[in-house]
Design an enzyme around this catalytic site. Structure first.
Site, short mmCIF file in Angstrom:
data_model
loop_
_atom_site.label_atom_id
_atom_site.label_comp_id
_atom_site.label_asym_id
_atom_site.label_seq_id
_atom_site.Cartn_x
_atom_site.Cartn_y
_atom_site.Cartn_z
N LYS A 1 0.83 -1.21 0.00
CA LYS A 1 0.00 0.00 0.00
C LYS A 1 0.87 1.26 0.00
O LYS A 1 1.70 1.43 0.90
CB LYS A 1 -0.92 0.03 1.22
CG LYS A 1 -1.91 1.21 1.19
CD LYS A 1 -2.64 1.39 2.50
CE LYS A 1 -1.97 2.37 3.43
NZ LYS A 1 -1.94 3.76 2.97
N LEU B 1 -3.98 -0.18 7.30
CA LEU B 1 -2.83 0.70 7.49
C LEU B 1 -3.36 2.13 7.38
O LEU B 1 -4.22 2.42 6.55
CB LEU B 1 -1.76 0.46 6.42
CG LEU B 1 -0.82 -0.72 6.62
CD1 LEU B 1 0.01 -0.94 5.36
CD2 LEU B 1 0.11 -0.49 7.81
N ASP B 2 -2.82 3.03 8.21
CA ASP B 2 -3.26 4.42 8.17
C ASP B 2 -3.07 5.02 6.77
O ASP B 2 -2.23 4.57 5.99
CB ASP B 2 -2.45 5.27 9.16
CG ASP B 2 -2.60 4.78 10.59
OD1 ASP B 2 -3.64 4.22 10.91
OD2 ASP B 2 -1.65 4.97 11.37
N TYR B 3 -3.81 6.07 6.50
CA TYR B 3 -3.72 6.79 5.23
C TYR B 3 -2.28 7.20 4.92
O TYR B 3 -1.82 7.07 3.78
CB TYR B 3 -4.62 8.03 5.32
CG TYR B 3 -4.62 8.91 4.10
CD1 TYR B 3 -5.32 8.53 2.94
CD2 TYR B 3 -3.95 10.13 4.10
CE1 TYR B 3 -5.33 9.35 1.82
CE2 TYR B 3 -3.96 10.95 2.98
CZ TYR B 3 -4.66 10.56 1.84
OH TYR B 3 -4.66 11.36 0.73
N SER C 1 0.44 5.84 6.20
CA SER C 1 1.38 4.72 6.33
C SER C 1 1.41 3.92 5.03
O SER C 1 0.53 4.02 4.19
CB SER C 1 0.98 3.81 7.49
OG SER C 1 1.00 4.54 8.71
#
Length: 248
Positions: A79, A113-115, A117
């Site tokens: 990602k 996963l965070d935006y 990250s």
């Protein structure tokens, strides 16, 4: 007569497990769908724990009949930062769905996963597999390379290794090692065994070293390797087997 009855009995499964096997959602999310009254079996509202046979019973979600059991799909995705770990976003930001155009079957992300990250994200339609990766009791290790502001000291590293007190309670001990440092920043490797929201970021903020960049490089035995940002690949049978052995 008896062998047939025996066979039919064992074809029945809990509704939440059937939904998970169909790739509708993880088992936990499937329970929420049932509680919200969105699932029916033979015209009657389902309840959590209810059993059915997907070959004989009419199971519907939001009035739509669910009949097809799709093949299991297991994907790993690198990602990029600036992508939402979701299949849609009300703000119109890029989502992981934008990278799934070649995937024929409905799938969902295993955790998130965070935006901001980046890194390794599992995507599947196997709810049981997702449950085994995400459930706290399984203690599935997740490893990150993190760039933090400042030169991280021994005291902070020891705190992370012992566990950090956050608003939602103490974290489990983490594995931490230094990778390198510049004049003003440090790179460390952190392995955690939980999956709290923004956990690594919050842990490092708590010990005084805000995160500048965060990349997940491994989940259990699975390593991201040379997979480039935005790329997706199917897990091999051996990779799937090893992950399942870690979280039976």
């Amino acid at each position: 007569m008896y062998p047939i009855a025996y066979s039919l009995f064992f074809m029945e499964q809990r509704i939440q497990k059937i939904l998970a096997q169909m790739g509708i959602a993880s088992r936990r999310k499937a329970e929420e769908l049932i509680i919200d009254g969105r699932v029916t079996v033979n015209g009657k509202r389902a309840i959590v724990g209810m059993k059915a046979d997907p070959e004989r019973d009419h199971i519907k979600l939001d009035g739509k009949l669910l009949t097809r059991v799709e093949p299991k799909i297991y994907l790993m995705f690198n990602k990029p930062a600036g992508v939402v770990t979701s299949l849609s976003d009300p703000e119109g930001r890029p989502t992981i769905k934008d990278f799934l155009k070649g995937v024929k079957y409905r799938v969902f992300p295993v955790g998130r996963l965070d935006y901001d990250s980046e890194g390794l994200l599992l995507i599947t339609n196997d709810g049981d597999f997702a449950y085994s990766i995400l459930h706290p009791s399984k203690k599935m290790p997740k490893t990150y390379v993190v760039k933090v502001k400042g030169i991280i000291g021994d005291d902070a590293i020891m705190k992370l290794r012992r566990g950090v007190k956050l608003k939602d309670g103490m974290t489990a001990p983490a594995k931490v090692r230094r990778i390198r440092a510049s004049e003003s920043n440090s790179w460390i490797e952190v392995t955690i065994y939980e999956g709290r929201k923004r956990q690594v970021r919050r842990m490092l903020e708590e010990v005084g070293y805000p995160v500048i960049k965060l990349r997940r490089i491994a989940i259990g035995s699975l390593k991201m390797g040379d997979l480039k940002p935005g790329e997706i690949k199917h897990l091999t049978n051996e990779e799937i087997k090893k992950l399942k052995e870690l979280a039976p």
